[in-house]
Design an enzyme around this catalytic site. Structure first.
Site, PDB file in Angstrom:
ATOM      1  N   ASP A  16       0.854  -1.187   0.000  1.00 66.75           N
ATOM      2  CA  ASP A  16       0.000   0.000   0.000  1.00 66.75           C
ATOM      3  C   ASP A  16       0.895   1.243   0.000  1.00 66.75           C
ATOM      4  OD1 ASP A  16      -1.678   2.096   0.585  1.00 66.75           O
ATOM      5  OD2 ASP A  16      -2.560   1.163   2.364  1.00 66.75           O
ATOM      6  N   ILE A  17       0.784   2.041  -1.045  1.00 67.99           N
ATOM      7  CA  ILE A  17       1.690   3.194  -1.222  1.00 67.99           C
ATOM      8  C   ILE A  17       1.498   4.255  -0.140  1.00 67.99           C
ATOM      9  CG2 ILE A  17       0.264   4.635  -2.764  1.00 67.99           C
ATOM     10  CD1 ILE A  17       2.860   4.897  -4.520  1.00 67.99           C
ATOM     11  N   GLY A  38      -9.626   4.023  -6.145  1.00 67.84           N
ATOM     12  CA  GLY A  38      -8.283   3.463  -6.298  1.00 67.84           C
ATOM     13  C   GLY A  38      -7.246   4.133  -5.421  1.00 67.84           C
ATOM     14  N   VAL A  39      -6.075   4.316  -5.986  1.00 65.67           N
ATOM     15  CA  VAL A  39      -4.954   4.844  -5.205  1.00 65.67           C
ATOM     16  C   VAL A  39      -5.211   6.306  -4.814  1.00 65.67           C
ATOM     17  CG1 VAL A  39      -3.507   5.534  -7.189  1.00 65.67           C
ATOM     18  CG2 VAL A  39      -2.436   4.807  -5.064  1.00 65.67           C
ATOM     19  N   ASP A  40      -5.891   7.044  -5.672  1.00 70.53           N
ATOM     20  CA  ASP A  40      -6.238   8.449  -5.411  1.00 70.53           C
ATOM     21  C   ASP A  40      -7.083   8.552  -4.129  1.00 70.53           C
ATOM     22  OD1 ASP A  40      -6.623  11.142  -5.765  1.00 70.53           O
ATOM     23  OD2 ASP A  40      -7.601  10.992  -7.719  1.00 70.53           O
ATOM     24  N   THR A 124      -3.256   1.713 -14.657  1.00 73.49           N
ATOM     25  CA  THR A 124      -3.563   0.277 -14.823  1.00 73.49           C
ATOM     26  C   THR A 124      -4.798  -0.184 -14.052  1.00 73.49           C
ATOM     27  OG1 THR A 124      -2.187  -0.473 -12.976  1.00 73.49           O
ATOM     28  CG2 THR A 124      -1.098  -0.221 -15.118  1.00 73.49           C
ATOM     29  N   GLY A 125      -5.450   0.748 -13.344  1.00 71.82           N
ATOM     30  CA  GLY A 125      -6.668   0.398 -12.613  1.00 71.82           C
ATOM     31  C   GLY A 125      -7.886   0.767 -13.441  1.00 71.82           C
ATOM     32  N   VAL A 126      -8.614   1.761 -12.960  1.00 70.20           N
ATOM     33  CA  VAL A 126      -9.826   2.236 -13.637  1.00 70.20           C
ATOM     34  C   VAL A 126      -9.531   2.666 -15.081  1.00 70.20           C
ATOM     35  CG1 VAL A 126     -11.617   4.029 -13.579  1.00 70.20           C
ATOM     36  CG2 VAL A 126     -10.848   2.978 -11.457  1.00 70.20           C
TER      37      VAL A 126
HETATM   38  P1  ADP Z   1      -5.877   4.814 -12.741  1.00 70.71           P
HETATM   39  O1  ADP Z   1      -7.148   5.624 -12.815  1.00 70.71           O
HETATM   40  O2  ADP Z   1      -4.651   5.638 -13.110  1.00 70.71           O
HETATM   41  O3  ADP Z   1      -5.971   3.531 -13.471  1.00 70.71           O
HETATM   42  P2  ADP Z   1      -6.232   3.446 -10.157  1.00 70.71           P
HETATM   43  O4  ADP Z   1      -6.090   4.039  -8.808  1.00 70.71           O
HETATM   44  O5  ADP Z   1      -7.570   2.956 -10.565  1.00 70.71           O
HETATM   45  O6  ADP Z   1      -5.662   4.577 -11.168  1.00 70.71           O
HETATM   46  O7  ADP Z   1      -5.203   2.261 -10.336  1.00 70.71           O
HETATM   47  C1  ADP Z   1      -3.810   2.417 -10.481  1.00 70.71           C
HETATM   48  C2  ADP Z   1      -3.106   1.287  -9.757  1.00 70.71           C
HETATM   49  O8  ADP Z   1      -3.031   1.587  -8.369  1.00 70.71           O
HETATM   50  C3  ADP Z   1      -3.821  -0.077  -9.855  1.00 70.71           C
HETATM   51  O9  ADP Z   1      -2.839  -1.055 -10.128  1.00 70.71           O
HETATM   52  C4  ADP Z   1      -4.403  -0.262  -8.456  1.00 70.71           C
HETATM   53  O10 ADP Z   1      -4.475  -1.630  -8.095  1.00 70.71           O
HETATM   54  C5  ADP Z   1      -3.343   0.437  -7.609  1.00 70.71           C
HETATM   55  N1  ADP Z   1      -3.716   0.817  -6.255  1.00 70.71           N
HETATM   56  C6  ADP Z   1      -4.937   1.010  -5.698  1.00 70.71           C
HETATM   57  N2  ADP Z   1      -4.802   1.358  -4.394  1.00 70.71           N
HETATM   58  C7  ADP Z   1      -3.477   1.391  -4.112  1.00 70.71           C
HETATM   59  C8  ADP Z   1      -2.689   1.640  -2.959  1.00 70.71           C
HETATM   60  N3  ADP Z   1      -3.243   1.971  -1.791  1.00 70.71           N
HETATM   61  N4  ADP Z   1      -1.318   1.559  -3.058  1.00 70.71           N
HETATM   62  C9  ADP Z   1      -0.737   1.247  -4.230  1.00 70.71           C
HETATM   63  N5  ADP Z   1      -1.417   0.998  -5.354  1.00 70.71           N
HETATM   64  C10 ADP Z   1      -2.771   1.058  -5.306  1.00 70.71           C
END
Ligand code: ADP
Length: 176
Positions: A16-17, A38-40, A124-126
């Site tokens: 988890d970043i 997601g990560v945001d 790579t997520g949404v």
């Molecule tokens: P995007 O819209 O750029 O695709 P996302 O947040 O949907 O962004 O996904 C980008 C990556 O971040 C995905 O691989 C997702 O699994 C990952 N991710 C989601 N939460 C976390 C976290 N807490 N720490 C690290 N990576 C995360």
């Protein structure tokens, strides 16, 4: 997994970043810097409202560019918000835009004299970017940058799930 590039270290790890202690963590934000899933979402939840306040002041960020805020309650002192492309069959300049998102984030870190940064797998997520291609762009762009710039001593890729981690390892081995 760890690799040395001149005086710098590149680390791939699973986790988890928001827990990272690097000088900055990178957020995969959207154009409006409006927060999201997601990560945001995780970064704003853990970092608290100061980050969003600063984002509102900045107002937005074009795809492929990067902006910086403080880290709020995060362990990292700063958050670099970059906007990766939404993947649309690869016909909308996605590769160049993803490369630019990494490059602009690294350049901003250098400009702010930061020594260590942690990236998630942008887009790579949404946003649906195919993982192998995205990992190749992420790693190649970072390695090329570190070869030319000695100021950033640590770049970490913090992959959230085992599959992303495995694919990043696979792509790093190909590059080596
Ligand atoms: P995007 O819209 O750029 O695709 P996302 O947040 O949907 O962004 O996904 C980008 C990556 O971040 C995905 O691989 C997702 O699994 C990952 N991710 C989601 N939460 C976390 C976290 N807490 N720490 C690290 N990576 C995360």
């Amino acid at each position: 997994m760890e690799q040395h590039i001149n005086a710098s270290t590149l680390i791939l790890t699973c986790g988890d970043i928001t827990k990272e202690t690097t000088d900055a963590i990178i957020n995969a934000a959207n154009n409006r810097l409006a927060g999201g899933g997601g990560v945001d979402g995780a970064i704003h939840r853990t970092g608290g409202p100061t980050i969003m306040k600063e984002c509102r002041k900045i107002g937005g960020c074009p795809t492929g560019k990067a902006v910086i805020t403080t880290g709020g309650n995060l362990k990292a002192k700063y958050v670099i918000h970059t906007v990766g492309p939404r993947y649309q069959e690869g016909t909308r300049n996605e590769a160049a835009l993803l490369k630019s998102a990494y490059l602009e984030s690294l350049k901003l870190a250098s400009k702010k004299n930061l020594k260590s940064v942690a990236f998630p797998a942008i887009s790579t997520g949404v946003y649906g970017y195919p993982l192998n291609e995205a990992a190749n762009i992420a790693l190649q762009t970072t390695i090329d940058y570190l070869k030319e710039h000695q100021d950033i001593t640590l770049v970490k890729f913090v992959l959230y799930d085992q599959n992303s981690y495995n694919i990043f390892i696979e792509e790093l081995k190909k590059i080596r």
